[in-house]
Design a protein around this motif. Structure first.
Motif, PDB file in Angstrom:
ATOM      1  N   GLY A   1      67.079  55.832  46.206  1.00  0.00           N
ATOM      2  CA  GLY A   1      66.875  57.064  45.309  1.00  0.00           C
ATOM      3  C   GLY A   1      67.352  58.481  45.999  1.00  0.00           C
ATOM      4  N   PHE A   2      66.862  59.434  45.728  1.00  0.00           N
ATOM      5  CA  PHE A   2      67.127  60.631  46.323  1.00  0.00           C
ATOM      6  C   PHE A   2      65.988  61.410  47.098  1.00  0.00           C
ATOM      7  CE2 PHE A   2      69.913  59.734  42.730  1.00  0.00           C
ATOM      8  CZ  PHE A   2      71.015  59.944  43.139  1.00  0.00           C
ATOM      9  N   ASN A   3      66.477  62.210  47.799  1.00  0.00           N
ATOM     10  CA  ASN A   3      65.321  63.132  48.598  1.00  0.00           C
ATOM     11  C   ASN A   3      65.384  64.348  47.909  1.00  0.00           C
ATOM     12  OD1 ASN A   3      67.511  64.752  49.521  1.00  0.00           O
ATOM     13  ND2 ASN A   3      67.350  64.308  51.503  1.00  0.00           N
ATOM     14  N   SER A   4      64.281  65.278  48.480  1.00  0.00           N
ATOM     15  CA  SER A   4      63.879  66.426  47.484  1.00  0.00           C
ATOM     16  C   SER A   4      64.923  67.514  47.559  1.00  0.00           C
ATOM     17  CB  SER A   4      62.707  67.182  48.388  1.00  0.00           C
ATOM     18  OG  SER A   4      63.322  67.390  49.864  1.00  0.00           O
ATOM     19  N   GLU A   5      66.336  67.157  48.418  1.00  0.00           N
ATOM     20  CA  GLU A   5      67.326  67.969  48.384  1.00  0.00           C
ATOM     21  C   GLU A   5      68.430  67.329  47.575  1.00  0.00           C
ATOM     22  OE1 GLU A   5      68.486  68.290  52.193  1.00  0.00           O
ATOM     23  OE2 GLU A   5      66.913  69.783  52.802  1.00  0.00           O
ATOM     24  N   GLY A   6      68.287  66.272  46.786  1.00  0.00           N
ATOM     25  CA  GLY A   6      69.236  65.520  45.947  1.00  0.00           C
ATOM     26  C   GLY A   6      70.201  64.676  46.787  1.00  0.00           C
ATOM     27  N   LEU A   7      69.800  64.489  47.903  1.00  0.00           N
ATOM     28  CA  LEU A   7      70.689  63.518  48.541  1.00  0.00           C
ATOM     29  C   LEU A   7      70.359  61.985  48.569  1.00  0.00           C
ATOM     30  CD1 LEU A   7      71.076  65.346  52.208  1.00  0.00           C
ATOM     31  CD2 LEU A   7      72.478  65.575  50.211  1.00  0.00           C
ATOM     32  N   PRO A   8      71.458  61.020  48.538  1.00  0.00           N
ATOM     33  CA  PRO A   8      70.947  59.714  48.224  1.00  0.00           C
ATOM     34  C   PRO A   8      70.546  59.226  49.562  1.00  0.00           C
ATOM     35  CG  PRO A   8      73.468  60.026  48.691  1.00  0.00           C
ATOM     36  CD  PRO A   8      72.844  61.364  48.238  1.00  0.00           C
ATOM     37  N   LEU A   9      69.292  58.273  49.344  1.00  0.00           N
ATOM     38  CA  LEU A   9      68.691  57.715  50.524  1.00  0.00           C
ATOM     39  C   LEU A   9      69.106  56.297  50.561  1.00  0.00           C
ATOM     40  CD1 LEU A   9      64.991  59.032  49.772  1.00  0.00           C
ATOM     41  CD2 LEU A   9      66.449  59.773  51.541  1.00  0.00           C
TER      42      LEU A   9
ATOM     43  N   THR B   1      78.471  47.256  54.321  1.00  0.00           N
ATOM     44  CA  THR B   1      77.496  46.308  53.248  1.00  0.00           C
ATOM     45  C   THR B   1      76.118  46.214  53.762  1.00  0.00           C
ATOM     46  OG1 THR B   1      78.271  44.336  54.519  1.00  0.00           O
ATOM     47  CG2 THR B   1      79.508  44.661  52.813  1.00  0.00           C
ATOM     48  N   ARG B   2      75.256  45.593  53.440  1.00  0.00           N
ATOM     49  CA  ARG B   2      73.990  45.469  53.635  1.00  0.00           C
ATOM     50  C   ARG B   2      73.147  46.854  53.709  1.00  0.00           C
ATOM     51  NH1 ARG B   2      73.129  40.142  55.329  1.00  0.00           N
ATOM     52  NH2 ARG B   2      75.104  38.936  56.123  1.00  0.00           N
ATOM     53  N   ARG B   3      73.491  47.867  52.904  1.00  0.00           N
ATOM     54  CA  ARG B   3      73.030  49.005  52.727  1.00  0.00           C
ATOM     55  C   ARG B   3      72.347  49.165  51.243  1.00  0.00           C
ATOM     56  NH1 ARG B   3      76.453  48.684  57.314  1.00  0.00           N
ATOM     57  NH2 ARG B   3      76.368  50.879  58.593  1.00  0.00           N
ATOM     58  N   THR B   4      71.259  49.470  51.250  1.00  0.00           N
ATOM     59  CA  THR B   4      70.335  49.659  49.893  1.00  0.00           C
ATOM     60  C   THR B   4      70.158  51.272  49.427  1.00  0.00           C
ATOM     61  OG1 THR B   4      69.270  47.468  50.385  1.00  0.00           O
ATOM     62  CG2 THR B   4      68.150  49.008  48.561  1.00  0.00           C
ATOM     63  N   PHE B   5      70.280  51.398  48.200  1.00  0.00           N
ATOM     64  CA  PHE B   5      70.079  52.646  47.536  1.00  0.00           C
ATOM     65  C   PHE B   5      68.683  52.741  47.203  1.00  0.00           C
ATOM     66  CE2 PHE B   5      70.014  54.859  43.675  1.00  0.00           C
ATOM     67  CZ  PHE B   5      69.990  56.299  43.943  1.00  0.00           C
TER      68      PHE B   5
END
Length: 408
Positions: free
Chosen positions: A134-142, A128-132
């Motif tokens: 978007g994605f980096n240039s390699e397509g990995l979720p940040l 918990t307490r983790r916020t999405f």
């Protein structure tokens, strides 16, 4: 490297996690809130209407234009399967007088506790307490933890189950929309659904009748008509019958400044029968007393009749008014307090396995997708069904990557 990273700990994400972990995959769920399924718990405060017992064909029709999209998934996981799943967690259900299905405990917390125990026993990690972000240039979720900089989390497959835009305080704030649009994914603007509507009441209605229920009425908007109950508020109309028509009313408001609805205050009486009652001698009674005695109109209903203008003089015209009180809706209530939302990822952006066509290995489920449903168990049923469909899609995708035979 995670097998599957699920972003969003609502019903769709949790149900996908249950099936993927049961298939032997390592599953990690992250959520920005301190605890999972907060909106699910909020829904349980009113009894947790889990699904509906009506025939499947009728059930599927409640999804309007989204029926063709949802039909294959709900057919695989229909209401009967959701009831069986609840029973398997030790939470028996019952069918209410309206056909709606509820847990016998009439709340969500016992079901959620049993569900989380099952997920823990299957090795699912919940962070918990983790916020999405978007994605980096390699397509990995940040993912951002606390106030630290977002960092990529590698995973063989990702499921986005971040919810829509209603009740943002419970977790679904639609903050993910810009990041998907940056990846050229079409996302339709969110709008409130299953909500009340603003009406420019007179001060008399606001001061005297705010909070008064309107029972056993029928409300119509165009060709759509629903029997049920509503509540007068100081700013408009709300309640189950209004929620059921929210899509039709909202669609009209998107095309014009106001949307007219008609309230039938006596749906059990035909116009002919009502006219007959109104032709009785009034004598020295006031019109209010006469209408109360002749057709049982209550004070709030009388106020609504007058809200539409001077009362018609003839019994025939007065009967028409009682059967169709015109009300102008000006706008929906704020999406912050809507039960659900319309809008989200365009259905053309996902394939049959709910994978985003422009982001291979990234799937979406639940209210992130652009479908809506009335209250009555339809919202949760579709969240569970799309969660399962995404899980099957992820398993098939990973199986293909490994050149194995699918078993889920």
């Amino acid at each position: 490297m995670h097998d599957v990273l699920i972003i969003g700990a609502g019903p769709a994400g949790l149900f996908a996690a249950e099936h993927l972990s049961a298939a032997g995959l390592g599953v990690t769920i992250i959520d920005r809130m301190p605890s999972p399924a907060r909106k699910f718990l909020m829904a349980g405060r009113g009894g947790l209407n889990i699904t509906h017992s009506e025939p499947l064909e009728t059930f599927l029709g409640r999804y309007r234009e989204a029926e063709p999209f949802l039909q294959p998934m709900i057919s695989v996981f229909p209401p009967s399967a959701l009831v069986e799943w609840c029973n398997g967690l030790g939470e028996e259900t019952f069918i209410g007088t309206s056909g709606r299905v509820f847990p016998k405990a009439m709340k969500a917390s016992p079901l959620l506790r049993a569900w989380l125990r099952r997920l823990d026993q299957q090795g699912v990690k919940l962070l918990t307490r983790r916020t999405f972000c978007g994605f980096n240039s390699e397509g990995l979720p940040l993912i951002q933890e606390d106030n630290s900089a977002p960092h990529p989390i590698p995973a063989r497959a990702v499921l986005l189950a971040l919810g829509g835009a209603s009740w943002p305080k419970l977790g679904s704030n639609a903050a993910w929309v810009p990041s998907l649009r940056e990846n050229d994914i079409e996302v339709h603007d969110f709008q409130p659904s299953n909500c009340g509507f603003l009406v420019a009441w007179s001060d008399f209605i606001k001061d005297r009748f705010a909070g008064h229920p309107l029972k056993r009425i029928r409300i119509s908007c165009g060709k759509a008509s629903v029997l049920g109950e509503a509540v007068l508020s100081d700013k408009g109309l709300e309640g189950s019958v209004i929620y059921a028509l929210s899509a039709e009313i909202r669609d009209r408001l998107n095309q014009q400044e106001t949307a007219e609805i008609a309230i039938d205050l006596r749906p059990q009486l035909s116009i002919a029968k009502l006219t007959e009652k109104l032709k009785r001698p009034k004598g020295k009674q006031s019109i209010s007393t006469f209408l109360k005695k002749a057709v049982g109109l209550r004070a709030a209903e009388l106020a609504l009749l007058r809200e539409a203008g001077a009362l018609p003089a003839s019994p025939e015209d007065l009967a028409q008014r009682i059967k169709a009180v015109p009300i102008l809706c000006q706008a929906p209530y704020s999406i912050d307090r809507a039960i659900s939302s319309a809008g989200g990822i365009a259905l053309t952006e996902v394939d049959d396995n709910l994978m985003l066509k422009k982001l291979p290995g990234v799937f979406a489920a639940g209210e992130m997708l652009d479908w809506e449903a009335p209250t009555g168990g339809y919202l949760l049923q579709a969240c569970f069904a799309t969660g399962l469909a995404a899980a099957k899609g992820i398993h098939a995708y990973l199986t293909t990557q490994n050149n194995e035979s699918p078993s889920l």
